[in-house]
Scaffold this motif. Structure first.
Motif, PDB file in Angstrom:
ATOM      1  N   SER A   1       0.816  -1.217   0.000  1.00 10.71           N
ATOM      2  CA  SER A   1       0.000   0.000   0.000  1.00 10.71           C
ATOM      3  C   SER A   1       0.850   1.268   0.000  1.00 10.71           C
ATOM      4  CB  SER A   1      -1.007  -0.005   1.154  1.00 10.71           C
ATOM      5  OG  SER A   1      -0.340  -0.263   2.342  1.00 10.71           O
ATOM      6  N   SER A   2       2.133   1.145   0.377  1.00  5.53           N
ATOM      7  CA  SER A   2       2.971   2.357   0.317  1.00  5.53           C
ATOM      8  C   SER A   2       4.014   2.268  -0.795  1.00  5.53           C
ATOM      9  CB  SER A   2       3.638   2.612   1.677  1.00  5.53           C
ATOM     10  OG  SER A   2       4.258   1.434   2.142  1.00  5.53           O
ATOM     11  N   ALA A   3       3.771   1.407  -1.774  1.00  2.00           N
ATOM     12  CA  ALA A   3       4.785   1.150  -2.813  1.00  2.00           C
ATOM     13  C   ALA A   3       5.211   2.423  -3.554  1.00  2.00           C
ATOM     14  CB  ALA A   3       4.267   0.104  -3.801  1.00  2.00           C
ATOM     15  N   ARG A   4       4.248   3.273  -3.939  1.00  5.40           N
ATOM     16  CA  ARG A   4       4.630   4.491  -4.687  1.00  5.40           C
ATOM     17  C   ARG A   4       5.613   5.328  -3.888  1.00  5.40           C
ATOM     18  NH1 ARG A   4       0.504   6.372  -8.733  1.00  5.40           N
ATOM     19  NH2 ARG A   4      -1.110   4.790  -8.593  1.00  5.40           N
ATOM     20  N   MET A   5       5.301   5.517  -2.620  1.00  3.07           N
ATOM     21  CA  MET A   5       6.144   6.351  -1.762  1.00  3.07           C
ATOM     22  C   MET A   5       7.528   5.698  -1.590  1.00  3.07           C
ATOM     23  SD  MET A   5       7.107   6.558   1.686  1.00  3.07           S
ATOM     24  CE  MET A   5       5.936   5.673   2.703  1.00  3.07           C
ATOM     25  N   LEU A   6       7.542   4.372  -1.388  1.00  2.00           N
ATOM     26  CA  LEU A   6       8.832   3.682  -1.201  1.00  2.00           C
ATOM     27  C   LEU A   6       9.662   3.743  -2.483  1.00  2.00           C
ATOM     28  CD1 LEU A   6       7.589   0.526   0.789  1.00  2.00           C
ATOM     29  CD2 LEU A   6       8.757   2.536   1.700  1.00  2.00           C
ATOM     30  N   PHE A   7       8.998   3.630  -3.659  1.00  2.00           N
ATOM     31  CA  PHE A   7       9.737   3.706  -4.925  1.00  2.00           C
ATOM     32  C   PHE A   7      10.331   5.101  -5.092  1.00  2.00           C
ATOM     33  CE2 PHE A   7       7.098   0.199  -7.270  1.00  2.00           C
ATOM     34  CZ  PHE A   7       7.558  -0.717  -6.349  1.00  2.00           C
ATOM     35  N   ASP A   8       9.533   6.132  -4.790  1.00  4.60           N
ATOM     36  CA  ASP A   8      10.035   7.509  -4.926  1.00  4.60           C
ATOM     37  C   ASP A   8      11.265   7.707  -4.044  1.00  4.60           C
ATOM     38  OD1 ASP A   8       8.181   8.301  -6.748  1.00  4.60           O
ATOM     39  OD2 ASP A   8       6.765   9.064  -5.269  1.00  4.60           O
ATOM     40  N   ALA A   9      11.192   7.179  -2.820  1.00  4.23           N
ATOM     41  CA  ALA A   9      12.298   7.370  -1.872  1.00  4.23           C
ATOM     42  C   ALA A   9      13.545   6.605  -2.316  1.00  4.23           C
ATOM     43  CB  ALA A   9      11.867   6.906  -0.484  1.00  4.23           C
ATOM     44  N   SER A  10      13.382   5.616  -3.188  1.00  5.26           N
ATOM     45  CA  SER A  10      14.522   4.795  -3.609  1.00  5.26           C
ATOM     46  C   SER A  10      14.910   5.041  -5.066  1.00  5.26           C
ATOM     47  CB  SER A  10      14.195   3.314  -3.436  1.00  5.26           C
ATOM     48  OG  SER A  10      13.724   3.062  -2.154  1.00  5.26           O
TER      49      SER A  10
ATOM     50  N   SER B   1      11.938  -7.379  -8.487  1.00 11.60           N
ATOM     51  CA  SER B   1      11.022  -6.605  -9.332  1.00 11.60           C
ATOM     52  C   SER B   1      11.737  -6.162 -10.596  1.00 11.60           C
ATOM     53  CB  SER B   1      10.547  -5.339  -8.597  1.00 11.60           C
ATOM     54  OG  SER B   1       9.916  -5.672  -7.386  1.00 11.60           O
ATOM     55  N   PHE B   2      10.934  -5.896 -11.641  1.00  8.96           N
ATOM     56  CA  PHE B   2      11.485  -5.406 -12.918  1.00  8.96           C
ATOM     57  C   PHE B   2      10.491  -4.413 -13.502  1.00  8.96           C
ATOM     58  CE2 PHE B   2      11.976  -6.254 -17.636  1.00  8.96           C
ATOM     59  CZ  PHE B   2      13.122  -5.478 -17.776  1.00  8.96           C
ATOM     60  N   SER B   3      10.979  -3.181 -13.740  1.00  2.77           N
ATOM     61  CA  SER B   3      10.077  -2.129 -14.235  1.00  2.77           C
ATOM     62  C   SER B   3      10.174  -1.956 -15.748  1.00  2.77           C
ATOM     63  CB  SER B   3      10.440  -0.803 -13.571  1.00  2.77           C
ATOM     64  OG  SER B   3      11.735  -0.395 -14.011  1.00  2.77           O
ATOM     65  N   GLY B   4      11.093  -2.687 -16.382  1.00  4.69           N
ATOM     66  CA  GLY B   4      11.365  -2.470 -17.808  1.00  4.69           C
ATOM     67  C   GLY B   4      12.728  -1.827 -17.980  1.00  4.69           C
ATOM     68  N   THR B   5      13.101  -0.952 -17.034  1.00  3.88           N
ATOM     69  CA  THR B   5      14.419  -0.299 -17.122  1.00  3.88           C
ATOM     70  C   THR B   5      15.258  -0.500 -15.859  1.00  3.88           C
ATOM     71  OG1 THR B   5      13.397   1.722 -16.302  1.00  3.88           O
ATOM     72  CG2 THR B   5      13.650   1.537 -18.696  1.00  3.88           C
ATOM     73  N   GLN B   6      14.607  -0.888 -14.772  1.00  2.00           N
ATOM     74  CA  GLN B   6      15.347  -1.129 -13.517  1.00  2.00           C
ATOM     75  C   GLN B   6      14.957  -2.483 -12.930  1.00  2.00           C
ATOM     76  OE1 GLN B   6      13.930   2.701 -11.819  1.00  2.00           O
ATOM     77  NE2 GLN B   6      15.982   2.890 -10.950  1.00  2.00           N
ATOM     78  N   ARG B   7      15.931  -3.099 -12.250  1.00  2.00           N
ATOM     79  CA  ARG B   7      15.650  -4.303 -11.471  1.00  2.00           C
ATOM     80  C   ARG B   7      16.026  -4.011 -10.029  1.00  2.00           C
ATOM     81  NH1 ARG B   7      14.447  -8.850 -14.260  1.00  2.00           N
ATOM     82  NH2 ARG B   7      14.934  -8.833 -16.486  1.00  2.00           N
ATOM     83  N   TRP B   8      15.240  -4.480  -9.104  1.00  2.00           N
ATOM     84  CA  TRP B   8      15.590  -4.326  -7.698  1.00  2.00           C
ATOM     85  C   TRP B   8      15.108  -5.532  -6.903  1.00  2.00           C
ATOM     86  CZ3 TRP B   8      11.871  -1.616 -10.256  1.00  2.00           C
ATOM     87  CH2 TRP B   8      10.582  -1.601  -9.725  1.00  2.00           C
ATOM     88  N   ALA B   9      15.703  -5.679  -5.724  1.00  2.00           N
ATOM     89  CA  ALA B   9      15.367  -6.841  -4.890  1.00  2.00           C
ATOM     90  C   ALA B   9      15.367  -6.424  -3.437  1.00  2.00           C
ATOM     91  CB  ALA B   9      16.389  -7.951  -5.107  1.00  2.00           C
ATOM     92  N   ASN B  10      14.445  -6.976  -2.672  1.00  2.00           N
ATOM     93  CA  ASN B  10      14.406  -6.722  -1.228  1.00  2.00           C
ATOM     94  C   ASN B  10      15.444  -7.577  -0.512  1.00  2.00           C
ATOM     95  OD1 ASN B  10      12.369  -4.853  -1.316  1.00  2.00           O
ATOM     96  ND2 ASN B  10      10.730  -6.319  -0.865  1.00  2.00           N
TER      97      ASN B  10
ATOM     98  N   GLY C   1       8.762   2.424   8.045  1.00  2.00           N
ATOM     99  CA  GLY C   1       8.382   3.291   6.926  1.00  2.00           C
ATOM    100  C   GLY C   1       9.431   3.380   5.842  1.00  2.00           C
ATOM    101  N   LYS C   2      10.430   2.475   5.890  1.00  2.00           N
ATOM    102  CA  LYS C   2      11.506   2.537   4.879  1.00  2.00           C
ATOM    103  C   LYS C   2      11.345   1.429   3.853  1.00  2.00           C
ATOM    104  CE  LYS C   2      15.040   4.314   7.973  1.00  2.00           C
ATOM    105  NZ  LYS C   2      15.465   3.661   9.190  1.00  2.00           N
ATOM    106  N   ALA C   3      11.970   1.609   2.693  1.00  2.00           N
ATOM    107  CA  ALA C   3      12.004   0.541   1.698  1.00  2.00           C
ATOM    108  C   ALA C   3      12.929  -0.553   2.217  1.00  2.00           C
ATOM    109  CB  ALA C   3      12.526   1.076   0.368  1.00  2.00           C
ATOM    110  N   ALA C   4      12.683  -1.799   1.799  1.00  2.00           N
ATOM    111  CA  ALA C   4      13.517  -2.912   2.270  1.00  2.00           C
ATOM    112  C   ALA C   4      14.435  -3.401   1.152  1.00  2.00           C
ATOM    113  CB  ALA C   4      12.630  -4.045   2.767  1.00  2.00           C
TER     114      ALA C   4
END
Ligand code: SF4
Length: 388
Positions: free
Chosen positions: A44-53, A283-292, A306-309
């Motif tokens: 539910s906070s994915a947008r905010m966590l993505f912006d912060a990262s 995760s894969f957005s098409g241009t970035q890959r990331w992992a928790n 409240g932080k990204a993992a």
């Protein structure tokens, strides 16, 4: 139309199988609910966590989610209402048009009431951790279930309304023989799953069994592993028997009845977009890959504060994207579209393809390049040649 896949990782198991090299742990069931709450919060906070990262998510949240995959670990250990709440959280935060919602389930965890609740919450596919239909092999591998649990679970799933079951089998378990492998294949086919995955046993320092083999010890039946040649024969027998039973092979490790190829896993192999939530999820957005991060406690602590993992974020360079295209394309029976590769990456592979074809490693039909059917196990060798 573009769609999005969502993966949720549940890294808990009842015991640790001897061959397991995944980041999973055996924890008290008290930790299940706090973990799921953390995953819900991450979603539910994915947008905010993505912006912060610094994760670019333009249009990502506009895409309808058509596949969800809850994997592990053993996510079927969770109480069914918890899983239901998790799926509701996805529904509440994304547009959705669910076609395939998979739950990984181990045979001994399947009960009629649970299965009915899974179906009511939207789950329509079960990836079933059968592994073998031979008790001696299951015992040696440290599995919790026995063949009888498999025979009991399949009708429970069917009665609950699951019309898409995928069986996992492992070729190369300790104590496996030609006869026992033929038995596991035959019994699997007789149970009529819509999909079958056959994985080759991996021996590395990431598992107890692997370490024992590398150290030359006898524990975990380490000296009763089939030879590499036997494993190759097991794989070839699987190809023959599954084909004869009406399954189409569509990827190195995967076979399906027509119309039952895994939509979610195809997203990985086709480099389509997906978001992963939970400890260790990718995760894969098409241009970035990331992992928790893999550690479940560290994951929960980060999300609670409240932080990204995320443990890693990387932009996919053109060079890396080409490598992925070729690696993933070679895994698929549909192969690689050479003219698209030339168009998108400016690379002409024709000369190298000609050399590989003359050695019988690959086949070319028009613009499509694929591994020769009897060379599916040497995809890495071909990849190295193509990238050289
Ligand atoms: S059930 Fe799967 S994830 Fe869990 S320990 Fe066994 S192999 Fe590993």
């Amino acid at each position: 139309m573009s769609t999005l896949g969502i993966y949720v990782q549940v890294p808990f198991c009842q015991t640790k199988c001897t061959y397991c090299n995944f980041h999973t742990g055996v924890v008290s069931p008290d930790r299940f609910a706090p973990y799921v709450q953390a995953v819900q919060r991450e979603i539910s906070s994915a947008r905010m966590l993505f912006d912060a990262s610094s994760i670019g998510h333009e249009h990502l949240f506009d895409l309808p989610v058509d596949t969800v995959y809850v994997g592990g670990g053993t996510p079927s250990l969770l109480d069914a209402p918890l899983l239901g709440e998790l799926l509701d959280t996805i529904r509440g935060n994304f547009q959705y048009d669910w076609r395939e919602v998979t739950l990984e389930a181990d045979p001994e965890t399947i009960e009629p009431d649970k299965a009915r609740q899974w179906v009511a919450s939207g789950i329509n596919r079960i990836s079933f951790g059968s592994q073998s239909l031979v008790d001696d092999e299951l015992k040696a591998a440290g599995r919790m279930h026995r063949a009888a649990d498999i025979y009991k679970a399949v009708p429970i799933l069917r009665d609950a309304g699951i019309h898409n079951i995928s069986f996992d089998l492992i070729a190369g378990l300790p104590k496996q023989t030609h006869a026992s492998w033929r038995h596991s294949l035959g019994e699997t086919i007789a149970l009529r799953p819509e999909h079958v995955s056959v994985y080759m046993m991996e021996i590395d320092e990431g598992s107890r069994l692997g370490l024992e083999v590398l150290n030359g010890g006898p524990r975990y039946s380490a000296r009763e592993l089939p030879s590499d040649d036997a494993m190759t024969e097991f794989y070839q027998l699987a190809q023959q028997e599954l084909k004869a039973a009406g399954y189409e092979q569509y990827e190195i490790s995967n076979w399906a009845k027509p119309g039952f190829a895994s939509r979610h896993n195809l997203k990985y192999w086709r480099r389509e977009r997906y978001l992963g939530f939970g400890a260790g999820a990718h995760s894969f957005s098409g241009t970035q890959r990331w992992a928790n991060v893999h550690d479940a406690a560290a994951y929960v602590a980060a999300i609670r504060s409240g932080k990204a993992a995320m443990g890693s974020v990387e932009s996919v360079t053109t060079e890396a994207a080409l490598e992925e295209e070729l690696f993933l394309g070679l895994r698929q029976i549909a192969g690689i579209d050479l003219s698209r590769v030339q168009r998108e990456y400016g690379v002409d592979l024709q000369e190298k393809v000609g050399r590989l074809a003359s050695r019988g490693m690959v086949e070319q039909h028009g613009d499509t390049l694929r591994l020769a059917p009897d060379r599916l196990q040497v995809s890495n060798e071909v990849l190295v040649e193509l990238l050289r």
